[in-house]
Design an enzyme around this catalytic site. Structure first.
Site, PDB file in Angstrom:
ATOM      1  N   SER A  11       0.857  -1.198   0.000  1.00 42.13           N
ATOM      2  CA  SER A  11       0.000   0.000   0.000  1.00 42.13           C
ATOM      3  C   SER A  11       0.886   1.239   0.000  1.00 42.13           C
ATOM      4  CB  SER A  11      -0.879   0.023   1.257  1.00 42.13           C
ATOM      5  OG  SER A  11      -1.322   1.360   1.494  1.00 42.13           O
ATOM      6  N   HIS A  36      -1.378  -1.369  -4.059  1.00 34.00           N
ATOM      7  CA  HIS A  36      -2.638  -1.000  -3.402  1.00 34.00           C
ATOM      8  C   HIS A  36      -2.665   0.506  -3.189  1.00 34.00           C
ATOM      9  CE1 HIS A  36      -6.120  -1.898  -0.788  1.00 34.00           C
ATOM     10  NE2 HIS A  36      -5.655  -0.971   0.022  1.00 34.00           N
ATOM     11  N   ASP A  38      -4.697   3.623  -1.557  1.00 35.67           N
ATOM     12  CA  ASP A  38      -5.734   3.970  -0.572  1.00 35.67           C
ATOM     13  C   ASP A  38      -6.213   5.393  -0.769  1.00 35.67           C
ATOM     14  OD1 ASP A  38      -3.863   2.026   1.659  1.00 35.67           O
ATOM     15  OD2 ASP A  38      -5.938   1.638   1.102  1.00 35.67           O
ATOM     16  N   MET A  40      -8.614   8.350   0.356  1.00 33.47           N
ATOM     17  CA  MET A  40      -9.352   8.761   1.554  1.00 33.47           C
ATOM     18  C   MET A  40      -9.816  10.205   1.394  1.00 33.47           C
ATOM     19  SD  MET A  40      -6.741   7.245   4.390  1.00 33.47           S
ATOM     20  CE  MET A  40      -6.235   5.532   4.318  1.00 33.47           C
ATOM     21  N   HIS A  70      -8.498   1.248  -3.590  1.00 35.09           N
ATOM     22  CA  HIS A  70      -9.391   1.077  -2.444  1.00 35.09           C
ATOM     23  C   HIS A  70     -10.010   2.425  -2.114  1.00 35.09           C
ATOM     24  CE1 HIS A  70      -9.530   0.056   2.171  1.00 35.09           C
ATOM     25  NE2 HIS A  70     -10.731   0.200   1.657  1.00 35.09           N
ATOM     26  N   MET A  72     -11.936   4.719   0.010  1.00 33.34           N
ATOM     27  CA  MET A  72     -12.497   4.975   1.333  1.00 33.34           C
ATOM     28  C   MET A  72     -13.084   6.386   1.289  1.00 33.34           C
ATOM     29  SD  MET A  72      -9.455   3.310   3.584  1.00 33.34           S
ATOM     30  CE  MET A  72      -8.330   3.440   2.206  1.00 33.34           C
ATOM     31  N   MET A 141     -11.292  -5.351   6.059  1.00 34.76           N
ATOM     32  CA  MET A 141     -10.468  -4.402   6.799  1.00 34.76           C
ATOM     33  C   MET A 141     -10.087  -5.039   8.128  1.00 34.76           C
ATOM     34  SD  MET A 141      -9.921  -1.776   5.004  1.00 34.76           S
ATOM     35  CE  MET A 141      -9.015  -0.951   6.282  1.00 34.76           C
ATOM     36  N   GLY A 148      -2.423   4.142   8.074  1.00 38.08           N
ATOM     37  CA  GLY A 148      -1.516   3.002   8.062  1.00 38.08           C
ATOM     38  C   GLY A 148      -0.903   2.868   9.447  1.00 38.08           C
ATOM     39  N   ASP A 179      -6.594  -6.266   4.675  1.00 35.78           N
ATOM     40  CA  ASP A 179      -6.018  -4.940   4.549  1.00 35.78           C
ATOM     41  C   ASP A 179      -5.905  -4.231   5.898  1.00 35.78           C
ATOM     42  OD1 ASP A 179      -7.036  -1.962   2.669  1.00 35.78           O
ATOM     43  OD2 ASP A 179      -5.183  -2.511   3.674  1.00 35.78           O
TER      44      ASP A 179
HETATM   45  C1  DX5 Z   1      -6.051   1.744   5.935  1.00 34.96           C
HETATM   46  C2  DX5 Z   1      -5.709   1.278   4.523  1.00 34.96           C
HETATM   47  C3  DX5 Z   1      -4.649   0.213   4.514  1.00 34.96           C
HETATM   48  C4  DX5 Z   1      -3.335   0.702   5.125  1.00 34.96           C
HETATM   49  C5  DX5 Z   1      -2.390  -0.459   5.267  1.00 34.96           C
HETATM   50  O1  DX5 Z   1      -7.239   2.495   5.917  1.00 34.96           O
HETATM   51  O2  DX5 Z   1      -6.840   0.751   3.882  1.00 34.96           O
HETATM   52  O3  DX5 Z   1      -4.401  -0.207   3.163  1.00 34.96           O
HETATM   53  O4  DX5 Z   1      -2.755   1.669   4.289  1.00 34.96           O
HETATM   54  O5  DX5 Z   1      -1.256   0.045   5.940  1.00 34.96           O
HETATM   55  P1  DX5 Z   1      -0.561  -0.836   7.096  1.00 34.96           P
HETATM   56  O6  DX5 Z   1      -0.085  -2.080   6.400  1.00 34.96           O
HETATM   57  O7  DX5 Z   1       0.550   0.045   7.558  1.00 34.96           O
HETATM   58  O8  DX5 Z   1      -1.599  -1.111   8.122  1.00 34.96           O
HETATM   59 ZN    ZN Z   2      -6.445  -0.165   1.813  1.00 34.11          ZN
END
Ligand code: DX5
Ligand code: ZN
Length: 222
Positions: A11, A36, A38, A40, A70, A72, A141, A148, A179
């Protein structure tokens, strides 16, 4: 598209954005086939990450990588096309953000890419049962979305097994993605519990040697 499972999906949320191209390249050198992304929006989750421009840049840095996006975000239907244009090969939307989830999934598939549905830790899998036959991937999740570097929620192992059972009894073909909070200590057990795609952010990008860490994590799940 057939993949050699299980697959590690770094990610880039945890990447060093002053050298994003190099960080991604280091992952590819380590054998990563998926990236990946993310997304947001600061509404669906309490953090703002990045938009289609970064996905486009990541795709440019690794044209051969499978871009796993992904979302969010609230109202993902409004932005699906932007991420398709940016190079997404798969877009996952959150069950909790889609009042018309079946239509949101169709809205992704109409562009000829793969569609995923993501569920938060407090969401039961039985909420998404009606769409399991329509999705290419279910994202579990294993942290509360938004950041992260959080710790893996242990009950996710049971959820993975439940989902694998639902896939078998329903004779579905979707991939299972985990994830959040996945790293050296738990990636093997997470793959064993049924994850096909394992997302890792901090464990990859906070390592001194990204390429070696990708190789190490991949070896643990092969
Ligand atoms: C959190 C994200 C994850 C995150 C994973 O909302 O969807 O993909 O970035 O990061 P780590 O592996 O550091 O938990
Ligand atoms: Zn993610």
């Amino acid at each position: 598209m057939d993949f050699q499972l299980p697959i590690l999906a770094p990610s880039i949320l945890a990447a060093n954005f002053t050298q994003l191209g190099k960080d991604i390249d280091d992952c590819i050198k380590g054998g990563a086939a998926w990236i990946h992304c993310d997304i947001m929006d600061g509404h669906f989750v309490p953090n703002i990450s990045y938009g289609p421009g970064i996905v486009k840049a990541a795709k440019k840095a690794a044209p051969e990588a499978f871009m796993d996006v992904h979302l969010m975000i609230q109202d993902p239907d409004k932005y699906t096309e932007d991420y398709v244009q940016a190079g997404a090969d798969l877009i996952s939307v959150h069950y909790e953000a889609c009042p018309h989830l079946h239509r949101s999934i169709q809205n992704i598939k109409k562009y000829g890419i793969m569609a995923g549905v993501a569920v938060n830790p407090a969401t039961s899998l039985y909420n998404i049962e009606p769409v399991l036959e329509h999705v290419d991937l279910v994202l579990i999740m294993s942290v509360n979305p938004g950041f992260g570097g959080q710790s893996f929620i242990e009950s996710s192992y049971k959820k993975l097994q439940e989902l694998a059972d639902l896939r078998e009894t329903g004779e579905h073909g979707f991939l299972i993605e985990i994830d959040g909070g996945v790293g050296l200590k738990n990636i093997k057990q997470t793959a064993k519990a049924g994850a096909d795609i394992l997302v890792a952010g901090s464990s990859v990008f906070k390592a001194d040697d990204i390429t070696a860490r990708v190789e190490e994590l991949t070896k643990l799940i092969s």
